[in-house]
Design a protein around this motif. Structure first.
Motif, short mmCIF file in Angstrom:
data_model
loop_
_atom_site.label_atom_id
_atom_site.label_comp_id
_atom_site.label_asym_id
_atom_site.label_seq_id
_atom_site.Cartn_x
_atom_site.Cartn_y
_atom_site.Cartn_z
N GLN A 226 41.90 41.49 35.71
CA GLN A 226 40.80 41.88 36.60
C GLN A 226 40.78 43.40 36.68
O GLN A 226 41.71 44.02 37.19
CB GLN A 226 41.00 41.27 37.99
CG GLN A 226 40.02 41.80 39.04
CD GLN A 226 38.58 41.53 38.70
OE1 GLN A 226 38.22 40.39 38.41
NE2 GLN A 226 37.73 42.56 38.72
N PRO A 228 39.51 47.18 37.84
CA PRO A 228 39.07 47.73 39.12
C PRO A 228 37.56 47.94 39.13
O PRO A 228 36.92 48.04 38.08
CB PRO A 228 39.80 49.08 39.19
CG PRO A 228 40.11 49.43 37.78
CD PRO A 228 40.31 48.13 37.06
N ASN A 231 34.38 51.44 44.87
CA ASN A 231 34.64 51.00 46.24
C ASN A 231 33.53 51.34 47.24
O ASN A 231 33.70 51.16 48.43
CB ASN A 231 35.92 51.69 46.75
CG ASN A 231 37.07 51.45 45.82
OD1 ASN A 231 37.44 50.32 45.59
ND2 ASN A 231 37.62 52.52 45.26
N SER A 234 32.56 48.12 48.77
CA SER A 234 33.45 46.97 48.70
C SER A 234 34.38 46.85 49.90
O SER A 234 35.12 45.87 50.01
CB SER A 234 34.28 47.03 47.41
OG SER A 234 34.96 48.26 47.31
N ASN A 263 45.78 41.58 38.43
CA ASN A 263 44.65 42.14 39.18
C ASN A 263 44.90 43.64 39.44
O ASN A 263 45.88 44.01 40.09
CB ASN A 263 44.49 41.41 40.51
CG ASN A 263 43.19 41.74 41.21
OD1 ASN A 263 42.61 42.81 40.99
ND2 ASN A 263 42.71 40.83 42.03
N TYR A 265 42.50 45.60 40.88
CA TYR A 265 41.59 46.08 41.91
C TYR A 265 42.43 46.70 43.01
O TYR A 265 43.09 46.01 43.78
CB TYR A 265 40.74 44.93 42.47
CG TYR A 265 39.88 45.36 43.63
CD1 TYR A 265 38.84 46.27 43.43
CD2 TYR A 265 40.11 44.88 44.91
CE1 TYR A 265 38.05 46.68 44.50
CE2 TYR A 265 39.33 45.28 45.98
CZ TYR A 265 38.30 46.19 45.76
OH TYR A 265 37.53 46.60 46.82
N ARG A 267 42.04 49.89 45.66
CA ARG A 267 41.19 50.95 46.18
C ARG A 267 41.96 52.27 46.33
O ARG A 267 41.36 53.35 46.26
CB ARG A 267 40.60 50.52 47.52
CG ARG A 267 39.69 49.30 47.40
CD ARG A 267 39.17 48.86 48.75
NE ARG A 267 38.32 49.87 49.35
CZ ARG A 267 37.92 49.86 50.61
NH1 ARG A 267 38.35 48.90 51.43
NH2 ARG A 267 37.13 50.78 51.08
#
Length: 302
Positions: A226, A228, A231, A234, A263, A265, A267
């Motif tokens: 996954q 990124p 943001n 998000s 993952n 993702y 921030r």
């Protein structure tokens, strides 16, 4: 009667042989057949054809994020294994399922890495890869000239494809990120443009499940990455719920088929200053992401 048949066959040969020779000349001159509507993917297919690969240990696939946001030399350099990046612009997971099964049957990898973003789960199967996927592997490997005739395109179309957009990529199939500086105008998530899930999301989840199950049967390790995303919005409650639900769905599908879910993702690590738009990292961000991925893969790829 026998003489008439011979004359007929001779006339057929005199008519068809020059046509076959003409297209063979086209192929030798680089006026290649059109396999799919993706010029980017077709260029990679031709590149692999020329190099006569029989086996690739690690194949990476995905949409444009898989092509642009991965520094392939860093991945390939971490392992003493053959590697190629077959990511292509605009692919949906439903496209990846069909194509990835083809790559597995042709190149017998040990690992298939899928780089994913939410946008890969938004659109339907448009059937643009059906002709290529359904063609026998022997023909794809040994007689690509077949595609001049299986899905006939005019000579002018072949010329436009060759002289049109440039599809540059390195020897590992990846494309150096064209994004150097962030573009603050394009980060924004717009609700009407980025609605998720769509009417086609479930079909893409089903495709991920089908691919995962197939790879398990073929004893190919699926590594689902996954990527990124920007943001800008998000952090809002709606997007946080939407993203979390999507992550959990993909993770469950991959892991129940013995795949590995990673993952990235994050921030904190990937602020908006790392992005060109809501999906694509600028070069600085791509280097950071690739280092993280390469380090994690060392615990998976043996």
């Amino acid at each position: 009667m026998e003489k008439s048949l011979k004359v007929f066959l001779l006339k057929v040969c005199l008519f068809t042989v020059p046509i076959f020779l003409l297209f063979e000349i086209f192929f030798r001159l680089g006026l290649y057949p059109i396999f799919t509507t993706s010029g980017n993917l077709d260029a990679k297919i031709i590149s692999l054809q020329k190099r006569h690969f029989k086996h690739i240990d690690i194949i990476m696939t995905g949409s444009s994020v898989g092509g642009y946001d991965i520094v392939d030399s860093a991945i390939a350099g971490s392992f003493n294994k053959s590697y190629y990046n077959l990511s292509s612009w605009g692919l949906q997971v439903i496209d990846m399922e069909a194509l990835d099964k083809t790559w597995v049957e042709r190149y017998h990898p040990k690992y298939l890495i899928v780089v994913s973003i939410l946008s890969d789960f938004r659109r339907p199967d448009r059937g643009i890869f059906t002709n290529y996927v359904n063609t026998d592997n022997w023909i794809k490997n040994n007689f690509p000239e077949y595609f001049y005739f299986s899905d006939y395109r005019s000579i002018s179309q072949l010329i436009r494809r060759k002289t049109g957009a440039s599809f540059s990529f390195n020897s590992l199939g990846g494309q150096p990120s064209p994004f150097i500086h962030e573009d603050k105008k394009k980060h924004k998530w717009v609700a009407e443009d980025d609605s998720f899930p769509t009417a086609y999301t479930q079909a893409n989840y089903n495709a991920l499940n089908s691919l995962s199950s197939f790879l398990k049967q073929q004893q190919v390790k699926l590594i689902f990455i996954q990527a990124p995303v920007a943001n800008s919005r998000s952090g809002e409650a709606f997007y946080k719920t939407m993203i979390a639900r999507h992550f959990n769905t993909c993770k469950n599908i991959v892991e129940r088929n013995n795949g590995v879910y990673l993952n990235y993702y994050d921030r904190a690590s990937f602020s908006d200053s790392m992005f060109y738009d809501k999906n694509h990292l600028i070069r600085k961000g791509a280097v950071i992401l690739t280092k993280k991925i390469a380090e994690d893969l060392k615990n998976i790829i043996k």
